[in-house]
Design an enzyme around this catalytic site. Structure first.
Site, PDB file in Angstrom:
ATOM      1  N   CYS A  40       0.840  -1.201   0.000  1.00  0.00           N
ATOM      2  CA  CYS A  40       0.000   0.000   0.000  1.00  0.00           C
ATOM      3  C   CYS A  40       0.879   1.256   0.000  1.00  0.00           C
ATOM      4  O   CYS A  40       2.003   1.247   0.506  1.00  0.00           O
ATOM      5  CB  CYS A  40      -0.902  -0.007   1.237  1.00  0.00           C
ATOM      6  N   ASP A  42       0.457   3.731   1.767  1.00  0.00           N
ATOM      7  CA  ASP A  42       0.485   4.302   3.117  1.00  0.00           C
ATOM      8  C   ASP A  42       1.923   4.486   3.594  1.00  0.00           C
ATOM      9  O   ASP A  42       2.711   3.538   3.603  1.00  0.00           O
ATOM     10  CB  ASP A  42      -0.268   3.367   4.081  1.00  0.00           C
ATOM     11  N   ARG A  44       3.193   4.758   6.318  1.00  0.00           N
ATOM     12  CA  ARG A  44       3.615   4.121   7.572  1.00  0.00           C
ATOM     13  C   ARG A  44       4.068   2.679   7.388  1.00  0.00           C
ATOM     14  O   ARG A  44       4.335   1.982   8.364  1.00  0.00           O
ATOM     15  CB  ARG A  44       2.469   4.197   8.589  1.00  0.00           C
ATOM     16  N   HIS A  96      -2.433  -3.957   4.828  1.00  0.00           N
ATOM     17  CA  HIS A  96      -2.293  -3.617   6.255  1.00  0.00           C
ATOM     18  C   HIS A  96      -3.665  -3.361   6.860  1.00  0.00           C
ATOM     19  O   HIS A  96      -4.593  -2.921   6.170  1.00  0.00           O
ATOM     20  CB  HIS A  96      -1.357  -2.414   6.463  1.00  0.00           C
ATOM     21  N   CYS A  99      -6.601  -0.141   6.590  1.00  0.00           N
ATOM     22  CA  CYS A  99      -6.239   0.533   5.338  1.00  0.00           C
ATOM     23  C   CYS A  99      -7.303   1.574   4.959  1.00  0.00           C
ATOM     24  O   CYS A  99      -8.497   1.256   4.853  1.00  0.00           O
ATOM     25  CB  CYS A  99      -6.084  -0.512   4.227  1.00  0.00           C
TER      26      CYS A  99
END
Lengths: 236, 191
Positions: A40, A42, A44, A96, A99
């Site tokens: 993803c 993302d 993080r 994750h 999400c």
């Protein structure tokens, strides 16, 4: 301040060189990763960091909600390059929990262009609506959908002609489905790994019971976690 | 026993007001570890009830309870929400109705998290002012409510989820669970 990033970069490069004078030379001389990571966007989830690898050891493709769509030229280019040129041994689809893309796809709000990108997740959610409706808590439902999305993307990857061609040529290649938690930094194996070994079911740890995704409505057949392989003769 | 403003001063009973640490060796037995954690949650509930009733400010005890909610309880929610429950969803039989049970427990976690924020705000205020909880508006009510919710939640987990986990999780599942429980607590367990 944007200038801070450039200063940070100087500090980072200097520290790396001080700790390991050969680091950048080694990195620049070859890229022979064994793994393709489909993750993803993302911020993080720093792919190579969470699995303890150096940047050159993991070929990374990231997009919103870690999709592997068969019409996306970016994804297809990455996949073909990874499989045919780099000849990676493992493809990891890693989603994750929590999400935002999955959550957005499950919500009713229109967000614009991203709605088109997320439509496969919306379709998956519709497909599994009855099963998901059993989970009363929305955040838990989001997490269950994050897992279901990874399994669906593993299925997409294994159905991809580049991957099937590689298997047909006898190339060693395994596809895995994992999920990561931002809250603890740990990866969970969703046990849907597929290699080119013949057989209808994905490789999984030996168990006495088959793994079943979610509650099955009375009277219907349990849905087994199943990802087809090129050799699959399963009755679909 | 001394009575102050309708509040009964409960003499402190240190042994009842302790939250014992979980023995680290239990990490090798993840279901026992989680069960032991539930026992610690009951100990927290006892402390919350005590603080809700106590006439005098026991600031160290408040700080300990606050820390437990902040760190231990939060970690335990991850143990379950993002580890044990998803694993059970994959392993349980249709007749287990696991999604309904887990759906309820996850809802409880969400409610607990909201109330935990309120309780922690009460602790912060009481600690800053060095006063007992009864001097904080809604303090005793919220602490008791949190303890009540938590007890009911733990009872359901012990009665339904833990037996299912023992029945459905195999040796390899439990070993993997052990390693993740440990890693979450900063311990690397060899396989």
């Amino acid at each position: 301040m944007i200038g801070d990033l450039l200063s940070n970069n100087l500090r980072w490069a200097a520290t790396k060189t001080r700790m390991d004078p050969e680091y950048f030379r080694r990195l620049s001389e070859q890229q022979t990763p064994e793994y393709l990571w489909i993750g993803c966007s993302d911020s993080r989830v720093p792919a190579n960091e969470v699995v303890g690898l150096d940047p050159g050891e993991l070929f990374v493709h990231r997009n919103v909600a870690n999709l592997a769509p068969s019409q996306d030229a970016n994804f297809l280019s990455v996949l073909q390059f990874a499989v045919e040129v780099l000849r990676v041994r493992h493809i990891i689809v890693c989603g994750h929990y929590g999400c935002g893309g999955v959550r957005a796809a499950m919500g009713g709000r229109r967000l614009g262009l991203i709605d088109h990108w997320l439509s496969p997740i919306r379709a998956l959610h519709d497909e599994r609506f009855e099963e998901m409706a059993q989970i009363a808590d929305f955040e838990t439902r989001v997490n269950a959908m994050c897992e279901a999305n990874v399994v669906a993307q593993v299925r997409n990857v294994t159905a991809n002609p580049f991957v099937r061609d590689a298997w047909a040529k006898g190339q060693k290649l395994e596809v895995h489905g994992w999920i990561y938690s931002i809250r603890d930094g740990l990866i969970r194996d969703l046990e849907v790994s597929v290699s080119r070994q013949p057989g209808p079911a994905p490789k999984r740890r030996p168990r006495s019971q088959p793994a079943i995704v979610g509650r099955v409505p009375p009277g219907s057949k349990p849905r087994l976690v199943h990802v087809c392989t090129p050799d699959c003769d399963h009755d679909h | 026993m001394m009575i102050i403003d309708d509040h009964v001063e409960v003499p402190a009973q240190p042994s009842r007001l302790l939250i014992e640490p979980t023995p680290p060796e239990l990490l090798r037995h993840p279901l026992d570890f989680l069960f032991a954690e539930h026992y610690r949650h009951r100990q927290l509930c006892r402390i919350l009830d005590h603080l809700a009733e106590a006439a005098a400010a026991d600031l160290p005890l408040m700080a300990r309870a606050d820390d437990f909610i902040r760190y231990d309880l939060a970690l335990h929610v991850i143990d379950e929400e993002e580890d044990l429950f998803p694993l059970l969803r994959r392993r349980c039989e249709p007749d287990d109705d696991i999604d309904q049970v887990i759906g309820r427990l996850s809802g409880d976690h969400r409610d607990d998290a909201a109330l935990a924020r309120t309780v922690r705000a009460h602790f912060a205020e009481a600690l800053a002012k060095a006063v007992p909880i009864w001097k904080i508006a809604n303090g005793p009510r919220d602490l008791r409510q949190f303890a009540r919710q938590e007890r009911a939640h733990v009872a359901l987990e012990n009665a339904v989820v833990m037996p299912l986990a023992r029945a459905r999780l195999g040796g390899e599942d439990q070993r993997a669970l052990s390693r993740r429980l440990a890693a979450r607590r900063g311990i690397y367990l060899e396989n």
